[in-house]
Design a protein around this motif. Structure first.
Motif, PDB file in Angstrom:
ATOM      1  N   ILE A  68       0.830  -1.202   0.000  1.00 39.05           N
ATOM      2  CA  ILE A  68       0.000   0.000   0.000  1.00 39.05           C
ATOM      3  C   ILE A  68       0.865   1.252   0.000  1.00 39.05           C
ATOM      4  N   MET A  69       1.883   1.291   0.852  1.00 38.73           N
ATOM      5  CA  MET A  69       2.688   2.495   1.000  1.00 38.73           C
ATOM      6  C   MET A  69       3.634   2.714  -0.167  1.00 38.73           C
ATOM      7  N   ASN A  70       3.898   1.676  -0.962  1.00 38.67           N
ATOM      8  CA  ASN A  70       4.731   1.823  -2.155  1.00 38.67           C
ATOM      9  C   ASN A  70       3.920   2.150  -3.398  1.00 38.67           C
ATOM     10  N   SER A  71       2.592   2.159  -3.253  1.00 42.73           N
ATOM     11  CA  SER A  71       1.745   2.457  -4.409  1.00 42.73           C
ATOM     12  C   SER A  71       1.966   3.882  -4.891  1.00 42.73           C
ATOM     13  N   PRO A  72       2.055   4.105  -6.205  1.00 44.85           N
ATOM     14  CA  PRO A  72       2.229   5.471  -6.736  1.00 44.85           C
ATOM     15  C   PRO A  72       1.084   6.398  -6.357  1.00 44.85           C
ATOM     16  N   GLN A  77      -1.673  11.929   3.732  1.00 40.44           N
ATOM     17  CA  GLN A  77      -2.754  12.612   4.438  1.00 40.44           C
ATOM     18  C   GLN A  77      -4.085  11.885   4.258  1.00 40.44           C
ATOM     19  N   LYS A  78      -4.348  11.427   3.042  1.00 40.94           N
ATOM     20  CA  LYS A  78      -5.589  10.690   2.804  1.00 40.94           C
ATOM     21  C   LYS A  78      -5.572   9.375   3.569  1.00 40.94           C
ATOM     22  N   ALA A  79      -4.391   8.777   3.678  1.00 34.37           N
ATOM     23  CA  ALA A  79      -4.282   7.525   4.434  1.00 34.37           C
ATOM     24  C   ALA A  79      -4.603   7.759   5.904  1.00 34.37           C
ATOM     25  N   LEU A  80      -4.124   8.873   6.454  1.00 36.09           N
ATOM     26  CA  LEU A  80      -4.412   9.188   7.853  1.00 36.09           C
ATOM     27  C   LEU A  80      -5.908   9.398   8.076  1.00 36.09           C
ATOM     28  N   ILE A  81      -6.547  10.080   7.126  1.00 32.35           N
ATOM     29  CA  ILE A  81      -7.998  10.302   7.233  1.00 32.35           C
ATOM     30  C   ILE A  81      -8.733   8.966   7.190  1.00 32.35           C
ATOM     31  N   LEU A  82      -8.309   8.090   6.269  1.00 30.24           N
ATOM     32  CA  LEU A  82      -8.923   6.769   6.169  1.00 30.24           C
ATOM     33  C   LEU A  82      -8.666   5.961   7.436  1.00 30.24           C
ATOM     34  N   GLN A  83      -7.444   6.024   7.958  1.00 29.33           N
ATOM     35  CA  GLN A  83      -7.119   5.277   9.166  1.00 29.33           C
ATOM     36  C   GLN A  83      -7.954   5.758  10.350  1.00 29.33           C
ATOM     37  N   ARG A  84      -8.199   7.055  10.410  1.00 27.88           N
ATOM     38  CA  ARG A  84      -9.048   7.581  11.485  1.00 27.88           C
ATOM     39  C   ARG A  84     -10.462   7.015  11.375  1.00 27.88           C
ATOM     40  N   GLU A  85     -10.981   6.996  10.141  1.00 25.60           N
ATOM     41  CA  GLU A  85     -12.322   6.442   9.925  1.00 25.60           C
ATOM     42  C   GLU A  85     -12.366   4.972  10.342  1.00 25.60           C
ATOM     43  N   MET A  86     -11.308   4.236   9.967  1.00 26.92           N
ATOM     44  CA  MET A  86     -11.248   2.822  10.293  1.00 26.92           C
ATOM     45  C   MET A  86     -11.175   2.596  11.801  1.00 26.92           C
ATOM     46  N   LEU A  87     -10.373   3.423  12.488  1.00 28.43           N
ATOM     47  CA  LEU A  87     -10.233   3.278  13.933  1.00 28.43           C
ATOM     48  C   LEU A  87     -11.526   3.640  14.652  1.00 28.43           C
ATOM     49  N   MET A  88     -12.242   4.634  14.113  1.00 38.61           N
ATOM     50  CA  MET A  88     -13.541   4.982  14.687  1.00 38.61           C
ATOM     51  C   MET A  88     -14.511   3.805  14.547  1.00 38.61           C
ATOM     52  N   GLU A  89     -14.467   3.154  13.381  1.00 41.92           N
ATOM     53  CA  GLU A  89     -15.311   1.981  13.163  1.00 41.92           C
ATOM     54  C   GLU A  89     -14.910   0.849  14.098  1.00 41.92           C
ATOM     55  N   ASP A 140      -6.082  -2.984  -6.213  1.00 40.56           N
ATOM     56  CA  ASP A 140      -5.573  -4.285  -5.808  1.00 40.56           C
ATOM     57  C   ASP A 140      -4.562  -4.790  -6.821  1.00 40.56           C
ATOM     58  N   LYS A 141      -5.033  -5.098  -8.017  1.00 44.49           N
ATOM     59  CA  LYS A 141      -4.150  -5.635  -9.045  1.00 44.49           C
ATOM     60  C   LYS A 141      -3.041  -4.649  -9.370  1.00 44.49           C
ATOM     61  N   SER A 142      -3.400  -3.366  -9.482  1.00 44.32           N
ATOM     62  CA  SER A 142      -2.391  -2.364  -9.841  1.00 44.32           C
ATOM     63  C   SER A 142      -1.331  -2.238  -8.755  1.00 44.32           C
ATOM     64  N   VAL A 143      -1.765  -2.324  -7.495  1.00 47.93           N
ATOM     65  CA  VAL A 143      -0.810  -2.242  -6.384  1.00 47.93           C
ATOM     66  C   VAL A 143       0.141  -3.429  -6.428  1.00 47.93           C
ATOM     67  N   ASP A 144      -0.414  -4.638  -6.623  1.00 45.86           N
ATOM     68  CA  ASP A 144       0.410  -5.845  -6.629  1.00 45.86           C
ATOM     69  C   ASP A 144       1.416  -5.843  -7.778  1.00 45.86           C
ATOM     70  N   GLU A 145       0.950  -5.517  -8.974  1.00 49.60           N
ATOM     71  CA  GLU A 145       1.830  -5.541 -10.135  1.00 49.60           C
ATOM     72  C   GLU A 145       2.922  -4.483 -10.031  1.00 49.60           C
ATOM     73  N   THR A 146       2.527  -3.297  -9.598  1.00 48.39           N
ATOM     74  CA  THR A 146       3.489  -2.211  -9.482  1.00 48.39           C
ATOM     75  C   THR A 146       4.584  -2.558  -8.475  1.00 48.39           C
ATOM     76  N   ASN A 147       4.172  -3.125  -7.339  1.00 49.67           N
ATOM     77  CA  ASN A 147       5.150  -3.391  -6.290  1.00 49.67           C
ATOM     78  C   ASN A 147       6.069  -4.550  -6.603  1.00 49.67           C
ATOM     79  N   THR A 148       5.680  -5.419  -7.515  1.00 46.36           N
ATOM     80  CA  THR A 148       6.578  -6.482  -7.936  1.00 46.36           C
ATOM     81  C   THR A 148       7.863  -5.874  -8.481  1.00 46.36           C
ATOM     82  N   LYS A 149       7.716  -4.765  -9.200  1.00 44.50           N
ATOM     83  CA  LYS A 149       8.888  -4.096  -9.763  1.00 44.50           C
ATOM     84  C   LYS A 149       9.527  -3.155  -8.740  1.00 44.50           C
ATOM     85  N   ILE A 150       8.700  -2.422  -8.000  1.00 43.78           N
ATOM     86  CA  ILE A 150       9.223  -1.435  -7.061  1.00 43.78           C
ATOM     87  C   ILE A 150      10.068  -2.093  -5.977  1.00 43.78           C
ATOM     88  N   GLU A 151       9.637  -3.268  -5.499  1.00 43.39           N
ATOM     89  CA  GLU A 151      10.350  -3.945  -4.419  1.00 43.39           C
ATOM     90  C   GLU A 151      11.774  -4.327  -4.819  1.00 43.39           C
TER      91      GLU A 151
END
Length: 251
Positions: A68-72, A77-89, A140-151
């Protein structure tokens, strides 16, 4: 001022071995390693660590966090907002489970009656709803394929790609007042197409066109791209659409 690994461990409450492991798997690489072998962590490293620990609290594996964190398209900031929503849930779910426990104790003591459904309110281990939401947002697919190369890339290679990415977008921003079909624009879009194929897997012409559509359908893409110049996302989408159709005609 950078902190040594023990200082970071004491500050955050994680073990030194955990930080060493994060470094070894490329999840949290310290800014500097001294000649004596000391790991030195910058302010940016601490921000990354904070993000990692929030994801861990939400049940993500280290492998998932890295992807997730290597995704282009990852935006802190958006991740923090999402994480806050998730933690509230998550807090609401924990509160519900506590309520269910309290009611169960009263049921055992004969104070109240409970239905079978009530006995399991707040309990659901069928899936990780937080992972599903993150995958939905960052792909999902884009994250996986991209990170195969990025890693497989070194830090210098990643910085080089980020620089080239930036140059291409800035160039396109200077052309956005021209027709998306013009020769100069199409040459620049071809550079973008080649760049994606060279660095992030294989993009068919249809996939490239679809990516351009995503630029205007997903406000996150549009907002990030338009930082280079107002209207750039729409301009690129039209140029990518024309490029894909024109290349198909020539084949």
């Amino acid at each position: 001022m950078c902190l040594k690994v023990k200082e970071v461990a004491d500050l955050v409450g994680v073990s030194i071995r955990t930080l060493h492991h994060y470094d070894e798997i490329g999840l949290l690489v310290p800014k500097e390693i001294t000649e004596s072998g000391y790991r030195l962590y910058s302010e940016e490293n601490l921000e990354t660590l904070q993000q990692i620990l929030f994801f861990k609290e939400l049940g993500f594996s280290l492998k998932e966090i890295k992807k997730i964190m290597n995704s282009p398209t990852f935006d802190r900031q958006k991740a923090l907002i999402l994480q806050r929503e998730m933690l509230m849930e998550k807090r609401a779910r924990v509160d519900q489970m506590i309520t269910t426990i309290d009611k169960t104790i009263k049921h055992m003591e004969g104070e109240i009656e409970m239905t079978n459904k009530e006995k399991f309110e707040g309990i659901d281990f069928r899936h990780n709803q937080y992972e599903q939401e993150a995958r939905k947002r960052w792909g999902d697919k884009s994250v996986d394929e991209t990170n195969t190369k990025i890693e497989k890339m070194s830090q210098n290679e990643r910085q080089d790609i980020a620089h080239k990415w930036d140059v291409i977008f800035k160039q396109l921003a200077t052309l956005r007042n021209q027709s998306p079909n013009s020769q100069q624009v199409q040459e620049a879009i071809k550079e973008w197409y080649n760049f994606l194929n060279e660095n992030f897997g294989t993009y068919s012409l249809d996939a490239f066109k679809g990516l351009g559509q995503l630029y205007i359908e997903d406000e996150r893409f549009m907002k990030n791209i338009d930082k280079y110049g107002e209207g750039l996302a729409t301009f690129m989408s039209e140029a990518m659409d024309f490029f894909s159709g024109n290349q198909k005609k020539q084949r």
